[in-house]
Design an enzyme around this catalytic site. Structure first.
Site, PDB file in Angstrom:
ATOM      1  N   ARG A 106       4.068  -4.800  -1.364  1.00 42.76           N
ATOM      2  CA  ARG A 106       3.617  -6.192  -1.357  1.00 42.76           C
ATOM      3  C   ARG A 106       4.091  -6.880  -2.615  1.00 42.76           C
ATOM      4  O   ARG A 106       3.876  -6.379  -3.719  1.00 42.76           O
ATOM      5  CB  ARG A 106       2.072  -6.247  -1.385  1.00 42.76           C
ATOM      6  CG  ARG A 106       1.426  -6.071  -0.089  1.00 42.76           C
ATOM      7  CD  ARG A 106      -0.008  -6.548  -0.059  1.00 42.76           C
ATOM      8  NE  ARG A 106      -0.816  -6.386  -1.262  1.00 42.76           N
ATOM      9  CZ  ARG A 106      -2.034  -6.865  -1.383  1.00 42.76           C
ATOM     10  NH1 ARG A 106      -2.592  -7.543  -0.394  1.00 42.76           N
ATOM     11  NH2 ARG A 106      -2.731  -6.678  -2.477  1.00 42.76           N
ATOM     12  N   ASP A 202      -6.184  -0.107  -5.979  1.00 45.16           N
ATOM     13  CA  ASP A 202      -4.843   0.108  -5.410  1.00 45.16           C
ATOM     14  C   ASP A 202      -4.750   1.546  -4.893  1.00 45.16           C
ATOM     15  O   ASP A 202      -4.734   2.494  -5.678  1.00 45.16           O
ATOM     16  CB  ASP A 202      -3.776  -0.155  -6.492  1.00 45.16           C
ATOM     17  CG  ASP A 202      -2.371  -0.112  -5.908  1.00 45.16           C
ATOM     18  OD1 ASP A 202      -2.023   0.897  -5.256  1.00 45.16           O
ATOM     19  OD2 ASP A 202      -1.625  -1.094  -6.090  1.00 45.16           O
ATOM     20  N   ASP A 205      -1.759   3.730  -6.145  1.00 42.92           N
ATOM     21  CA  ASP A 205      -1.919   4.147  -7.542  1.00 42.92           C
ATOM     22  C   ASP A 205      -2.964   5.255  -7.671  1.00 42.92           C
ATOM     23  O   ASP A 205      -2.796   6.187  -8.464  1.00 42.92           O
ATOM     24  CB  ASP A 205      -2.346   2.949  -8.403  1.00 42.92           C
ATOM     25  CG  ASP A 205      -1.177   2.035  -8.725  1.00 42.92           C
ATOM     26  OD1 ASP A 205      -0.018   2.440  -8.499  1.00 42.92           O
ATOM     27  OD2 ASP A 205      -1.429   0.916  -9.213  1.00 42.92           O
TER      28      ASP A 205
HETATM   29  C1  PRP Z   1      -0.806  -1.508  -0.262  1.00 44.44           C
HETATM   30  C2  PRP Z   1      -1.397  -0.739   0.904  1.00 44.44           C
HETATM   31  C3  PRP Z   1      -0.823  -1.460   2.084  1.00 44.44           C
HETATM   32  C4  PRP Z   1      -0.765  -2.875   1.622  1.00 44.44           C
HETATM   33  C5  PRP Z   1      -1.899  -3.632   2.239  1.00 44.44           C
HETATM   34  O1  PRP Z   1       0.493  -1.125  -0.490  1.00 44.44           O
HETATM   35  O2  PRP Z   1      -1.100   0.621   0.888  1.00 44.44           O
HETATM   36  O3  PRP Z   1       0.461  -0.999   2.461  1.00 44.44           O
HETATM   37  O4  PRP Z   1      -0.905  -2.865   0.184  1.00 44.44           O
HETATM   38  O5  PRP Z   1      -1.857  -4.957   1.905  1.00 44.44           O
HETATM   39  P1  PRP Z   1      -1.549  -6.105   2.967  1.00 44.44           P
HETATM   40  O6  PRP Z   1      -2.429  -5.828   4.151  1.00 44.44           O
HETATM   41  O7  PRP Z   1      -1.937  -7.361   2.235  1.00 44.44           O
HETATM   42  O8  PRP Z   1      -0.096  -6.069   3.314  1.00 44.44           O
HETATM   43  P2  PRP Z   1       1.350  -1.707  -1.727  1.00 44.44           P
HETATM   44  O9  PRP Z   1       2.127  -2.895  -1.280  1.00 44.44           O
HETATM   45  O10 PRP Z   1       0.450  -1.891  -2.914  1.00 44.44           O
HETATM   46  O11 PRP Z   1       2.404  -0.578  -1.969  1.00 44.44           O
HETATM   47  P3  PRP Z   1       2.173   0.936  -2.470  1.00 44.44           P
HETATM   48  O12 PRP Z   1       1.468   1.679  -1.341  1.00 44.44           O
HETATM   49  O13 PRP Z   1       3.555   1.430  -2.682  1.00 44.44           O
HETATM   50  O14 PRP Z   1       1.345   0.913  -3.712  1.00 44.44           O
HETATM   51  N1  URA Z   2      -3.591  -2.722  -1.244  1.00 43.12           N
HETATM   52  C1  URA Z   2      -4.384  -1.854  -1.906  1.00 43.12           C
HETATM   53  O1  URA Z   2      -3.959  -0.745  -2.246  1.00 43.12           O
HETATM   54  N2  URA Z   2      -5.636  -2.223  -2.161  1.00 43.12           N
HETATM   55  C2  URA Z   2      -6.142  -3.417  -1.787  1.00 43.12           C
HETATM   56  O2  URA Z   2      -7.320  -3.687  -2.050  1.00 43.12           O
HETATM   57  C3  URA Z   2      -5.297  -4.310  -1.100  1.00 43.12           C
HETATM   58  C4  URA Z   2      -4.018  -3.928  -0.842  1.00 43.12           C
END
Ligand code: PRP
Ligand code: URA
Length: 211
Positions: A106, A202, A205
């Site tokens: 995102r 997150d 993370d």
């Molecule tokens: C997080 C999570 C989803 C997304 C959800 O991923 O794992 O994929 O955000 O948010 P949304 O519904 O608003 O799209 P992130 O983009 O943080 O990537 P990551 O898993 O690599 O940390």
């Molecule tokens: N992605 C995450 O990992 N946490 C949130 O709360 C929203 C998007």
């Protein structure tokens, strides 16, 4: 057959484990274990309509016909990164499932998803796809992932998230009313940064220890 959609689990075992996930004092190792366990518990319900067929077997007592899972079975597709944490939980239930990967992140400003990787099993159009992401926030990532999978000809998709926000459910269900959605719990809202409230922070993370 009519299904409730989305299915929100209000199961004490799942709720208890989600509470532990939310806790800021839960460390990375326990967080990973919990994500996997919750995926297994949710998967048990999400896979209840897998088709079966009868095969002939012999027990120590007699010959009989008994059910086994039939057809091409499953493709498990995690949305990277955080969806990876749920894969083993489903693989434990269906070890023969193939695994595809969709990489999305995102944008922190726009909250829109960006693709950086997509590798799916060749015969994915003949499989039931279990799409995994612990967080359904704005719904942008989930919608984009379902779009990719549908472009490959998939017709039967189930999406499993551990924590969902109302706005994300609405967006996903409006864009893709034909998929079945499973949520471990429904949270209140998103904050100004697009994080789920109360949420767990997150997820990527916390699984990979990158904060
Ligand atoms: C997080 C999570 C989803 C997304 C959800 O991923 O794992 O994929 O955000 O948010 P949304 O519904 O608003 O799209 P992130 O983009 O943080 O990537 P990551 O898993 O690599 O940390
Ligand atoms: N992605 C995450 O990992 N946490 C949130 O709360 C929203 C998007």
């Amino acid at each position: 057959m009519l299904h409730e959609n989305p299915i929100i689990f209000n199961h004490p075992l799942i709720s208890h484990k989600i509470t532990l996930l939310r806790d800021v004092n839960t460390g990375n190792m326990q967080f990973r274990e919990l994500v996997e366990e919750i995926a297994t518990l949710m998967g048990y319900e999400a896979l209840r309509d897998l088709p079966t067929e009868l095969i002939a077997i012999e027990t120590p007592i007699t010959k009989t016909m008994a059910p086994v899972i039939s057809g091409k079975k499953l493709a498990i597709v995690p949305i990277l990164r955080a969806g990876l944490g749920m894969v083993n939980g489903i693989h434990a239930l269906v070890p023969t499932a193939k695994v595809g990967h969709i990489g999305l992140y995102r944008d922190h400003e726009t909250l829109e998803p960006h693709e950086y990787y997509c590798k799916l099993p060749e015969d994915i159009d003949q499989r039931l796809v279990i799409l995994l992401d612990p967080m359904l926030a704005t719904g942008g990532s989930a919608c984009a992932a379902v779009d990719f999978i549908k472009q490959r000809g998939c017709k039967h998709i189930k999406f499993m998230s551990i924590i969902a926000a109302p706005v994300g459910i609405k967006r996903l269900m409006e864009a893709h009313p034909d998929i079945q959605l499973y949520c471990g719990c429904l949270d209140e809202k998103l904050n100004e940064n697009g994080y789920i409230v109360p949420g767990l922070g997150d997820a990527g993370d916390r699984i990979f220890g990158t904060m």
